[in-house]
Design a protein around this motif. Structure first.
Motif, PDB file in Angstrom:
ATOM      1  N   VAL A 164       0.889  -1.820  -0.235  1.00  0.00           N
ATOM      2  CA  VAL A 164      -0.149   0.256  -0.030  1.00  0.00           C
ATOM      3  C   VAL A 164       0.859   1.355   0.228  1.00  0.00           C
ATOM      4  N   TRP A 165       0.509   1.650  -1.220  1.00  0.00           N
ATOM      5  CA  TRP A 165       1.708   3.309  -0.733  1.00  0.00           C
ATOM      6  C   TRP A 165      -0.250   4.559  -0.790  1.00  0.00           C
ATOM      7  N   HIS A 166       0.625   5.431   0.456  1.00  0.00           N
ATOM      8  CA  HIS A 166      -0.090   6.178   1.269  1.00  0.00           C
ATOM      9  C   HIS A 166       0.045   7.963   0.829  1.00  0.00           C
ATOM     10  N   VAL A 167      -0.405   8.072  -0.484  1.00  0.00           N
ATOM     11  CA  VAL A 167      -0.097   9.331  -1.403  1.00  0.00           C
ATOM     12  C   VAL A 167      -0.054  10.461  -0.359  1.00  0.00           C
ATOM     13  N   ALA A 168       0.050  10.591   0.846  1.00  0.00           N
ATOM     14  CA  ALA A 168      -0.378  12.039   1.472  1.00  0.00           C
ATOM     15  C   ALA A 168       1.237  12.209   2.244  1.00  0.00           C
ATOM     16  N   THR A 169       1.031  11.017   2.863  1.00  0.00           N
ATOM     17  CA  THR A 169       2.487  10.764   3.822  1.00  0.00           C
ATOM     18  C   THR A 169       3.804   9.902   3.081  1.00  0.00           C
ATOM     19  N   ASN A 170       3.546   9.481   1.467  1.00  0.00           N
ATOM     20  CA  ASN A 170       4.596   9.040   0.754  1.00  0.00           C
ATOM     21  C   ASN A 170       5.376   7.857   1.334  1.00  0.00           C
ATOM     22  N   THR A 171       4.249   7.162   2.278  1.00  0.00           N
ATOM     23  CA  THR A 171       5.234   5.726   2.855  1.00  0.00           C
ATOM     24  C   THR A 171       4.402   4.270   2.202  1.00  0.00           C
ATOM     25  N   PHE A 172       4.443   3.266   2.229  1.00  0.00           N
ATOM     26  CA  PHE A 172       4.398   1.879   2.159  1.00  0.00           C
ATOM     27  C   PHE A 172       4.326   1.390   2.902  1.00  0.00           C
ATOM     28  N   THR A 173       3.530   0.687   2.831  1.00  0.00           N
ATOM     29  CA  THR A 173       3.574  -0.818   3.720  1.00  0.00           C
ATOM     30  C   THR A 173       3.574  -2.382   2.766  1.00  0.00           C
ATOM     31  N   PHE A 174       3.905  -3.307   3.296  1.00  0.00           N
ATOM     32  CA  PHE A 174       4.432  -4.322   2.851  1.00  0.00           C
ATOM     33  C   PHE A 174       3.406  -5.259   3.123  1.00  0.00           C
ATOM     34  N   SER A 175       3.297  -6.335   3.011  1.00  0.00           N
ATOM     35  CA  SER A 175       2.541  -7.508   3.677  1.00  0.00           C
ATOM     36  C   SER A 175       3.553  -8.486   4.011  1.00  0.00           C
ATOM     37  N   ASP A 176       3.432  -9.653   4.851  1.00  0.00           N
ATOM     38  CA  ASP A 176       4.112 -10.182   5.253  1.00  0.00           C
ATOM     39  C   ASP A 176       4.830 -11.400   3.933  1.00  0.00           C
ATOM     40  N   ASN A 177       3.769 -12.158   3.133  1.00  0.00           N
ATOM     41  CA  ASN A 177       4.405 -12.625   2.171  1.00  0.00           C
ATOM     42  C   ASN A 177       5.112 -11.967   1.122  1.00  0.00           C
ATOM     43  N   LEU A 178       4.697 -10.705   0.646  1.00  0.00           N
ATOM     44  CA  LEU A 178       5.027  -9.869  -0.438  1.00  0.00           C
ATOM     45  C   LEU A 178       7.317 -10.081   0.237  1.00  0.00           C
ATOM     46  N   TYR A 179       7.528 -10.620   1.217  1.00  0.00           N
ATOM     47  CA  TYR A 179       8.796 -10.066   2.081  1.00  0.00           C
ATOM     48  C   TYR A 179       9.204 -11.666   1.551  1.00  0.00           C
ATOM     49  N   ARG A 180       8.006 -12.643   1.851  1.00  0.00           N
ATOM     50  CA  ARG A 180       8.510 -14.208   1.370  1.00  0.00           C
ATOM     51  C   ARG A 180       8.223 -13.773  -0.040  1.00  0.00           C
ATOM     52  N   VAL A 181       7.873 -13.420  -1.320  1.00  0.00           N
ATOM     53  CA  VAL A 181       8.105 -13.676  -2.257  1.00  0.00           C
ATOM     54  C   VAL A 181       9.117 -12.970  -2.861  1.00  0.00           C
ATOM     55  N   LEU A 182       9.816 -12.013  -1.800  1.00  0.00           N
ATOM     56  CA  LEU A 182      11.615 -11.516  -2.723  1.00  0.00           C
ATOM     57  C   LEU A 182      12.330 -12.371  -1.977  1.00  0.00           C
ATOM     58  N   GLY A 183      12.188 -13.301  -1.229  1.00  0.00           N
ATOM     59  CA  GLY A 183      12.340 -14.272  -0.066  1.00  0.00           C
ATOM     60  C   GLY A 183      13.469 -14.376   0.970  1.00  0.00           C
ATOM     61  N   GLU A 184      12.336 -13.338   1.629  1.00  0.00           N
ATOM     62  CA  GLU A 184      12.933 -12.556   3.073  1.00  0.00           C
ATOM     63  C   GLU A 184      11.899 -13.192   3.955  1.00  0.00           C
ATOM     64  N   LYS A 185      12.478 -13.045   5.172  1.00  0.00           N
ATOM     65  CA  LYS A 185      11.498 -13.406   6.262  1.00  0.00           C
ATOM     66  C   LYS A 185      10.841 -11.742   6.798  1.00  0.00           C
ATOM     67  N   PRO A 186       9.251 -12.309   7.204  1.00  0.00           N
ATOM     68  CA  PRO A 186       8.444 -10.828   7.187  1.00  0.00           C
ATOM     69  C   PRO A 186       9.161  -9.595   8.088  1.00  0.00           C
ATOM     70  N   ASN A 187       9.551  -8.249   7.517  1.00  0.00           N
ATOM     71  CA  ASN A 187       9.873  -7.034   8.298  1.00  0.00           C
ATOM     72  C   ASN A 187      11.162  -7.394   8.298  1.00  0.00           C
ATOM     73  N   ALA A 188      12.090  -7.591   7.619  1.00  0.00           N
ATOM     74  CA  ALA A 188      13.311  -7.707   7.408  1.00  0.00           C
ATOM     75  C   ALA A 188      13.845  -6.298   6.895  1.00  0.00           C
ATOM     76  N   PHE A 189      13.326  -5.468   6.389  1.00  0.00           N
ATOM     77  CA  PHE A 189      13.957  -4.118   6.567  1.00  0.00           C
ATOM     78  C   PHE A 189      12.828  -3.518   6.601  1.00  0.00           C
ATOM     79  N   GLN A 190      13.531  -2.455   6.396  1.00  0.00           N
ATOM     80  CA  GLN A 190      11.303  -1.517   6.288  1.00  0.00           C
ATOM     81  C   GLN A 190      11.171  -1.249   5.137  1.00  0.00           C
ATOM     82  N   PRO A 191       9.523  -0.879   5.064  1.00  0.00           N
ATOM     83  CA  PRO A 191       9.353  -0.918   4.003  1.00  0.00           C
ATOM     84  C   PRO A 191       9.450   0.286   2.789  1.00  0.00           C
TER      85      PRO A 191
END
Length: 594
Positions: free
Chosen positions: A242-269
């Motif tokens: 999720v990209w919050h347009v007003a604050t220009n910040t992102f939120t990643f789901s746990d499985n997005l990290y898994r798709v990248l081969g990482e553990k959930p919250n392995a790095f800042q979204p």
């Protein structure tokens, strides 16, 4: 749906709150007015009491002055003049007080003026009487007249004070009557308003309780849905962001990290953190797509690769959609999908398709060439058989001539089979050109090809006017020719063939044979005859290659003709069905898409 329900519920509660606040303000206003009326009534009563007291004081002071003056007349002792001398000042003080607190009515003001004149006249009379006493003229007629006037003035003052007291009491009564209805109605009104407010509170309580119950149920459903979504993400190799347009910040789901081969919250979204996984060859294009997304607030389907930390390369499909909530907050909700398995399967299927296409082409060419090559020795066999029959037939025994005839029949049948295989192979060739063609011409040509058979069997062919369609001409000609030949071949021995060809445009909903197969409109062409027919259980089998329902000695044929018809309709995206009853004829129905 839930959002709409809660929106209505929130609106209802807002209305209840505003209505309740309005009622509280009304109650407050009426309470204030009621208290104000009570205060005014109390002030009026107290004021009237004070006025009456002052009136009594004036009367008392005047009586004291009158009594002191009369005692002075009788005794001539100056000590009795004290109440008379102080009474004037006290009367003046009370009179001044009366002017301030007495009613503002014009009548009362006139009464005060009249009373003031009477009091002044009384004290003037007192002064004149005192002078008569000092001059020892108490027996004079003037003294008697003056003393009598004193009584008249005193009675007038008493009468005027009574009038003023009565007037003040009357005004008080009028004021009380004026506010009596308000004071009587106000408690009832307040009771009704409070009762209505209580009803609103009960309704609000019920609504809030019901909403809490619905919220609890929906939260349970959302929890189940969230868990199911997480499981679906893991199984389908999806990840959400999720990209919050007003604050220009992102939120990643746990499985997005898994798709990248990482553990959930392995790095800042962050976008920068995600970019580290993008394949170097795709980074420029990916950055441009992200830049377009931020500018246009939309992200169509994009494809790129990522490199996991173990070096595995994954193919990713991304997508984003703008959502705006009720508060106007903009968010782009996106999805990334690992499509590596799909890419691999697609490439594998492409490779197999190419291989299959190559094999089919080789098989078709082999079939075509083999059929041609088989004709050459077959022609020689038939040529030598013909020579034997012409020149050496009388040298053969009867059994030899029978064997020679069988050889000739077998060779002829083989020639027919090769011709049919050639025809079938032509329908499989890829170079098919669709042309706008009048089907009536193709049908007439097919009739001409079997004209001799029609004449020999004394057959009758009746047909409707056919349309002009976009078809492969030689294949449709072959289709008509095979169906006509089939009806002529399988005719009854004791009855002339009647072949009926009908045409119409139909919808698949009205055709039982098409209802479960396809949807849409079709050109329907049916060939019906009065021949020997066939058993309905073989309605599908007769379209199979080399399928025959009759003995080759009863009816000639190779079992390829109807298979060619099926292949031709398939090439045109259509269908062909057969219906028949033994000794009642057969109907072949062709459906070509509109």
């Amino acid at each position: 749906m839930y959002r709409k329900v809660f929106s209505k519920s929130a609106l209802f509660l807002r209305i209840i709150f505003i209505l309740g606040l309005f009622l509280v303000l009304i109650i407050g206003g009426f309470t204030y007015k009621h208290i104000q009326n009570l205060t005014d009534s109390t002030k009026q009563i107290v004021n009237t009491y004070k006025v009456n007291v002052e009136f009594e004081k004036v009367m008392s002071y005047l009586k004291d002055a009158e009594n002191g003056h009369r005692n002075y007349i009788l005794t001539k002792d100056t000590i009795y003049l004290k109440p008379y001398l102080t009474g004037r000042d006290k009367v003046n003080e009370s009179f001044a007080q009366l002017k301030e607190i007495a009613s503002d009515s014009e009548e009362q003001k006139n009464n005060l003026k009249t009373l003031s004149k009477y009091i002044d006249a009384l004290f003037v009379n007192f002064s004149e009487t005192t002078e008569f006493i000092e001059r020892n003229q108490t027996l004079s007629e003037a003294f008697k007249t003056n003393f009598f006037e004193e009584k008249i003035i005193t009675d007038s003052i008493r009468q005027k004070l009574d009038e003023m007291i009565n007037l003040e009491n009357s005004l008080l009564k009028q004021y009380q009557e004026k506010h009596k209805s308000n004071l009587k109605f106000t408690p009832l009104f307040l009771y009704l308003v409070l009762l209505f407010t209580l009803v609103l509170i009960i309704i609000s309580y019920y609504k809030i309780t019901n909403d809490f119950k619905n919220i609890k149920e929906i939260n349970n459903q959302l929890s189940i849905f969230k868990e199911a979504a997480v499981q679906l993400e893991m199984v389908g190799k999806h990840g959400n962001w999720v990209w919050h347009v007003a604050t220009n910040t992102f939120t990643f789901s746990d499985n997005l990290y898994r798709v990248l081969g990482e553990k959930p919250n392995a790095f800042q979204p962050t976008l920068e953190g995600f970019m580290e996984f993008v394949h170097p060859e795709d980074k420029e294009k990916f950055a441009k797509d992200v830049e377009d997304m931020m500018r246009k607030e939309d992200l169509p389907f994009i494809y790129y690769r990522i490199i996991q930390k173990d070096g595995a390369i994954k193919h990713i499909k991304g997508y984003g959609k703008l959502l705006v909530n009720e508060d106007g907050e903009k968010r782009i909700i996106g999805n990334v999908t690992d499509i590596s398995d799909e890419i691999e399967r697609f490439l594998e299927i492409e490779e197999r398709n190419l291989e299959l296409e190559k094999n089919n082409k080789e098989l078709s060419e082999f079939n075509y060439v083999a059929s041609h090559d088989l004709q050459e020795p077959l022609r020689k066999i038939q040529t030598f058989i013909s020579r034997l029959e012409d020149k050496e037939a009388d040298k053969f025994s009867s059994s030899g001539r029978q064997y020679l005839e069988r050889i000739n029949v077998a060779a002829t049948r083989m020639r027919s089979l090769i011709d049919d295989l050639l025809q079938f192979s032509r329908t499989n060739k890829p170079d098919k050109e669709f042309v706008e063609t009048d089907l009536n011409e193709l049908l007439e040509n097919a009739k001409q090809d079997v004209a001799e058979s029609i004449s020999e069997a004394q057959a009758t062919v009746v047909n409707d006017v056919l349309p002009t369609l976009h078809v492969i001409p030689f294949q449709i000609h072959q289709l008509f020719l095979n169906l006509l030949s089939n009806s002529l071949k399988y005719r009854k021995k004791d009855e002339a063939p009647l072949i009926t060809i009908q045409y119409s445009i139909v919808n698949s909903k009205t055709e039982e044979t098409l209802q479960k197969v396809v949807k849409g409109n079709f050109h329907k062409i049916s060939f019906s005859d009065n021949g020997i027919g066939f058993d309905p259980q073989y309605a599908k089998q007769i379209f199979e290659l080399f399928s025959r329902l009759h003995n080759k000695h009863e009816y000639s044929g190779t079992g390829v003709g109807l298979a060619i018809c099926k292949k031709i309709t398939d090439n045109h995206g259509g269908f062909i069905f057969a219906e028949g009853q033994l000794n009642l004829g057969a109907t072949f129905t062709i459906y070509l898409p509109v």
